[in-house]
Design an enzyme around this catalytic site. Structure first.
Site, PDB file in Angstrom:
ATOM      1  N   ARG A   1       5.236  -3.098   4.815  1.00 10.10           N
ATOM      2  CA  ARG A   1       6.294  -3.801   5.551  1.00 10.10           C
ATOM      3  C   ARG A   1       6.366  -3.333   6.994  1.00 10.10           C
ATOM      4  NH1 ARG A   1      11.222  -4.994   1.421  1.00 10.10           N
ATOM      5  NH2 ARG A   1      10.626  -3.191   0.175  1.00 10.10           N
TER       6      ARG A   1
ATOM      7  N   VAL B   1       4.243   3.626 -15.862  1.00  6.38           N
ATOM      8  CA  VAL B   1       3.238   4.411 -15.146  1.00  6.38           C
ATOM      9  C   VAL B   1       3.829   5.773 -14.801  1.00  6.38           C
ATOM     10  CG1 VAL B   1       1.716   4.480 -13.149  1.00  6.38           C
ATOM     11  CG2 VAL B   1       2.324   2.269 -14.168  1.00  6.38           C
TER      12      VAL B   1
ATOM     13  N   TYR C   1      14.118  -7.538 -14.246  1.00  5.35           N
ATOM     14  CA  TYR C   1      12.836  -7.049 -13.708  1.00  5.35           C
ATOM     15  C   TYR C   1      11.682  -7.629 -14.539  1.00  5.35           C
ATOM     16  CZ  TYR C   1       8.742  -4.110 -13.136  1.00  5.35           C
ATOM     17  OH  TYR C   1       7.438  -3.692 -12.959  1.00  5.35           O
TER      18      TYR C   1
ATOM     19  N   ALA D   1       0.814  -1.231   0.000  1.00  4.63           N
ATOM     20  CA  ALA D   1       0.000   0.000   0.000  1.00  4.63           C
ATOM     21  C   ALA D   1       0.839   1.269   0.000  1.00  4.63           C
ATOM     22  CB  ALA D   1      -0.956  -0.005   1.193  1.00  4.63           C
TER      23      ALA D   1
ATOM     24  N   THR E   1      -0.433  -5.591  -5.411  1.00 12.51           N
ATOM     25  CA  THR E   1       0.432  -4.680  -6.180  1.00 12.51           C
ATOM     26  C   THR E   1       1.899  -4.814  -5.784  1.00 12.51           C
ATOM     27  OG1 THR E   1       0.567  -2.690  -4.770  1.00 12.51           O
ATOM     28  CG2 THR E   1      -1.474  -2.988  -5.995  1.00 12.51           C
TER      29      THR E   1
ATOM     30  N   PRO F   1       0.123  -2.812 -16.796  1.00  8.97           N
ATOM     31  CA  PRO F   1       0.416  -1.444 -17.238  1.00  8.97           C
ATOM     32  C   PRO F   1       1.733  -1.346 -17.994  1.00  8.97           C
ATOM     33  CG  PRO F   1       0.136  -1.568 -14.826  1.00  8.97           C
ATOM     34  CD  PRO F   1       0.319  -2.963 -15.347  1.00  8.97           C
TER      35      PRO F   1
ATOM     36  N   LYS G   1       8.516 -10.175 -13.467  1.00  2.38           N
ATOM     37  CA  LYS G   1       7.089  -9.943 -13.682  1.00  2.38           C
ATOM     38  C   LYS G   1       6.435 -11.090 -14.454  1.00  2.38           C
ATOM     39  CE  LYS G   1       5.114  -6.893 -12.327  1.00  2.38           C
ATOM     40  NZ  LYS G   1       4.521  -6.763 -10.959  1.00  2.38           N
TER      41      LYS G   1
HETATM   42  P1  NDP Z   1       6.793   1.123  -5.866  1.00  9.28           P
HETATM   43  O1  NDP Z   1       8.234   0.837  -5.673  1.00  9.28           O
HETATM   44  O2  NDP Z   1       6.300   2.483  -5.542  1.00  9.28           O
HETATM   45  O3  NDP Z   1       5.924   0.071  -5.071  1.00  9.28           O
HETATM   46  C1  NDP Z   1       6.353  -1.238  -4.824  1.00  9.28           C
HETATM   47  C2  NDP Z   1       5.686  -1.727  -3.555  1.00  9.28           C
HETATM   48  O4  NDP Z   1       6.106  -3.079  -3.313  1.00  9.28           O
HETATM   49  C3  NDP Z   1       6.075  -0.896  -2.325  1.00  9.28           C
HETATM   50  O5  NDP Z   1       4.920  -0.710  -1.534  1.00  9.28           O
HETATM   51  C4  NDP Z   1       7.061  -1.807  -1.610  1.00  9.28           C
HETATM   52  O6  NDP Z   1       7.074  -1.642  -0.207  1.00  9.28           O
HETATM   53  C5  NDP Z   1       6.472  -3.170  -1.955  1.00  9.28           C
HETATM   54  N1  NDP Z   1       7.445  -4.220  -1.722  1.00  9.28           N
HETATM   55  C6  NDP Z   1       8.628  -4.409  -2.356  1.00  9.28           C
HETATM   56  N2  NDP Z   1       9.266  -5.474  -1.822  1.00  9.28           N
HETATM   57  C7  NDP Z   1       8.467  -5.943  -0.822  1.00  9.28           C
HETATM   58  C8  NDP Z   1       8.556  -7.009   0.108  1.00  9.28           C
HETATM   59  N3  NDP Z   1       9.616  -7.840   0.157  1.00  9.28           N
HETATM   60  N4  NDP Z   1       7.528  -7.217   0.979  1.00  9.28           N
HETATM   61  C9  NDP Z   1       6.447  -6.395   0.977  1.00  9.28           C
HETATM   62  N5  NDP Z   1       6.308  -5.361   0.122  1.00  9.28           N
HETATM   63  C10 NDP Z   1       7.297  -5.145  -0.767  1.00  9.28           C
HETATM   64  O7  NDP Z   1       6.490   0.757  -7.377  1.00  9.28           O
HETATM   65  P2  NDP Z   1       5.184   0.947  -8.278  1.00  9.28           P
HETATM   66  O8  NDP Z   1       4.076   1.511  -7.514  1.00  9.28           O
HETATM   67  O9  NDP Z   1       5.631   1.612  -9.505  1.00  9.28           O
HETATM   68  O10 NDP Z   1       4.870  -0.577  -8.625  1.00  9.28           O
HETATM   69  C11 NDP Z   1       3.691  -1.233  -8.122  1.00  9.28           C
HETATM   70  C12 NDP Z   1       3.412  -2.437  -8.973  1.00  9.28           C
HETATM   71  O11 NDP Z   1       3.156  -2.017 -10.299  1.00  9.28           O
HETATM   72  C13 NDP Z   1       4.568  -3.440  -9.044  1.00  9.28           C
HETATM   73  O12 NDP Z   1       3.997  -4.733  -9.059  1.00  9.28           O
HETATM   74  C14 NDP Z   1       5.208  -3.109 -10.385  1.00  9.28           C
HETATM   75  O13 NDP Z   1       5.883  -4.216 -10.915  1.00  9.28           O
HETATM   76  C15 NDP Z   1       3.962  -2.767 -11.185  1.00  9.28           C
HETATM   77  N6  NDP Z   1       4.210  -1.966 -12.373  1.00  9.28           N
HETATM   78  C16 NDP Z   1       4.749  -0.707 -12.258  1.00  9.28           C
HETATM   79  C17 NDP Z   1       4.974   0.034 -13.389  1.00  9.28           C
HETATM   80  C18 NDP Z   1       5.536   1.407 -13.324  1.00  9.28           C
HETATM   81  O14 NDP Z   1       5.873   1.972 -14.377  1.00  9.28           O
HETATM   82  N7  NDP Z   1       5.678   2.022 -12.141  1.00  9.28           N
HETATM   83  C19 NDP Z   1       4.645  -0.499 -14.745  1.00  9.28           C
HETATM   84  C20 NDP Z   1       4.036  -1.805 -14.736  1.00  9.28           C
HETATM   85  C21 NDP Z   1       3.845  -2.498 -13.592  1.00  9.28           C
HETATM   86  P3  NDP Z   1       8.072  -0.607   0.539  1.00  9.28           P
HETATM   87  O15 NDP Z   1       7.408   0.739   0.420  1.00  9.28           O
HETATM   88  O16 NDP Z   1       8.129  -1.127   1.927  1.00  9.28           O
HETATM   89  O17 NDP Z   1       9.382  -0.677  -0.186  1.00  9.28           O
END
Ligand code: NDP
Length: 356
Positions: free
Chosen positions: A41, A199, A168, A17, A89, A196, A172
């Site tokens: 986390r 983004v 990466y 979140a 997510t 997506p 995915k």
């Molecule tokens: P962010 O880095 O902002 O979000 C990633 C989230 O994953 C964070 O909340 C992070 O938590 C959490 N996370 C990572 N590792 C762990 C773990 N070991 N345990 C629990 N939580 C974890 O990236 P985005 O919002 O951009 O990405 C969100 C999703 O969208 C992902 O699945 C990404 O692959 C997908 N996506 C993103 C795109 C983009 O262009 N941004 C394009 C296509 C897909 P913490 O805050 O604690 O690090």
């Protein structure tokens, strides 16, 4: 036009979140009056969660934060209890990794297994929406030459990424395959994925470690001053991605995968969108560098710009078909130039890029 039906009597879970995409999804869910279980986390880390609690204070829904980690089996059970819809997510999206298996693939794949097996043990769950990516649909841009009409669709799968080539993207595609494997082995809950492209748009927290922001930051920090790499990619407004998740979660007939991509642009075109708004004082690229030059100097600029990456991705057209998301989810896309300008403005406002 397919319409979502919001049943707010049961909570919903959003994993990760704290993330860029998840923040906007949490906002939309709170606007509709849902009780949102946010799995993070560290719920006590206010630097990561304050924007979410501030949203919950002013919107109709409620927010409860739960501690969970993708690599800690069973840790999502409390957060998922009583939830009808799970939005998964969480997944690492970063180019800063030292061991691709440990830092990208394990959290993505084991994390997806962890969350979806918890859904198997949680009787209230009827639907799981996984945030996949176009990275699960194709690996290198040259793969588009092999797909029907040279245009990516939900029929296509990334078969070319690996631990050494775009890890990466590999994380995915492996995570999404795992999700479908688990979903198909049961029939209580339905899996719907949102895939997506890049983004873009502002974050709700004002901060971000998402790779999306690192890419846009390059337009302000001088990285692209001498020229843009000849690279095309899809882009989508983060608010459209949040809406795609809402519709994947609540349009009754939603099925399968959904490409969520608003427009195709090159680095140069993205730079022009920013120049049109911010003017010439910023180091936006004014020309495209030739592919041969990128091939020659790429590896000296960044470890991601390998000769293989340049050969397989630069100077090639990128096209994706977003019609399924429009037809079956009723999604409407906003112009990406607006999201790009807002994102860059936020980088200025938060001091991440400074006028030269
Ligand atoms: P962010 O880095 O902002 O979000 C990633 C989230 O994953 C964070 O909340 C992070 O938590 C959490 N996370 C990572 N590792 C762990 C773990 N070991 N345990 C629990 N939580 C974890 O990236 P985005 O919002 O951009 O990405 C969100 C999703 O969208 C992902 O699945 C990404 O692959 C997908 N996506 C993103 C795109 C983009 O262009 N941004 C394009 C296509 C897909 P913490 O805050 O604690 O690090």
């Amino acid at each position: 036009m397919p319409e979502p039906i919001y049943q707010t009597d049961r909570p919903v879970l959003v994993t990760g979140a704290t993330g860029f995409v998840a923040g906007w999804l949490v906002k939309r869910l709170l606007e509709e009056g849902f009780t949102v279980h946010g799995a993070v986390r560290d719920p006590s880390n206010q630097a990561k969660t304050a924007h979410l609690t501030a949203l919950a204070d002013k919107l109709p829904g409620d927010l409860k934060l739960f501690a969970a980690d993708l690599l800690d089996d069973g840790s999502y059970a409390d957060a998922m209890a009583e939830c009808a819809v799970v939005f998964h997510t969480a997944s690492p999206f970063t180019s800063k990794f030292s061991d691709p298996q440990r830092d990208l693939v394990d959290p993505a794949v084991k994390g997806t297994r962890n969350v979806l097996e918890t859904a198997n043990r949680t009787p209230s769950v009827t639907r799981v929406v996984v945030t996949s990516s176009v990275a699960a649909i194709y690996g290198d841009t040259k793969d588009l030459a092999k797909v029907s009409g040279g245009v990516l669709s939900e029929e296509n799968w990334n078969t070319t990424s690996s631990l050494t080539n775009s890890p990466y993207s590999f994380s995915k595609v492996e995570a999404e395959k795992t999700a479908w494997e688990i979903a198909r082995a049961q029939d209580r809950w339905k899996l719907v994925t949102v895939n997506p492209s890049l983004v873009i748009g502002p974050t709700l927290s004002g901060k971000s470690t998402s790779e999306s922001h690192n890419l846009i930051k390059q337009f302000g920090d001088g990285t692209l001053k001498i020229g843009a790499p000849p690279l095309e990619f899809g882009m989508v407004d983060v608010r459209d991605v949040a809406e795609a998740h809402m519709r994947a979660g609540f349009v009754p007939a939603a099925e399968g995968r959904h490409i969520a991509s608003g427009e195709t642009a090159s680095f140069l075109q993205l730079g022009n969108m920013l120049r049109n708004h911010f003017g010439d004082t910023w180091p936006f690229p004014t020309r495209e560098l030739p592919k041969w030059l990128m091939w020659l100097v790429g590896p000296m600029i960044s470890k991601q710009l390998t000769r293989e990456f340049v050969s397989n991705n630069m100077g090639l057209p990128w096209r994706a078909d977003n019609s399924k998301s429009r037809r079956e989810l009723g999604l409407e896309y906003h112009p990406v130039s607006v999201a790009a300008v807002e994102m860059f403005q936020q980088l200025i406002d938060t001091g991440r890029v400074k006028a030269k």
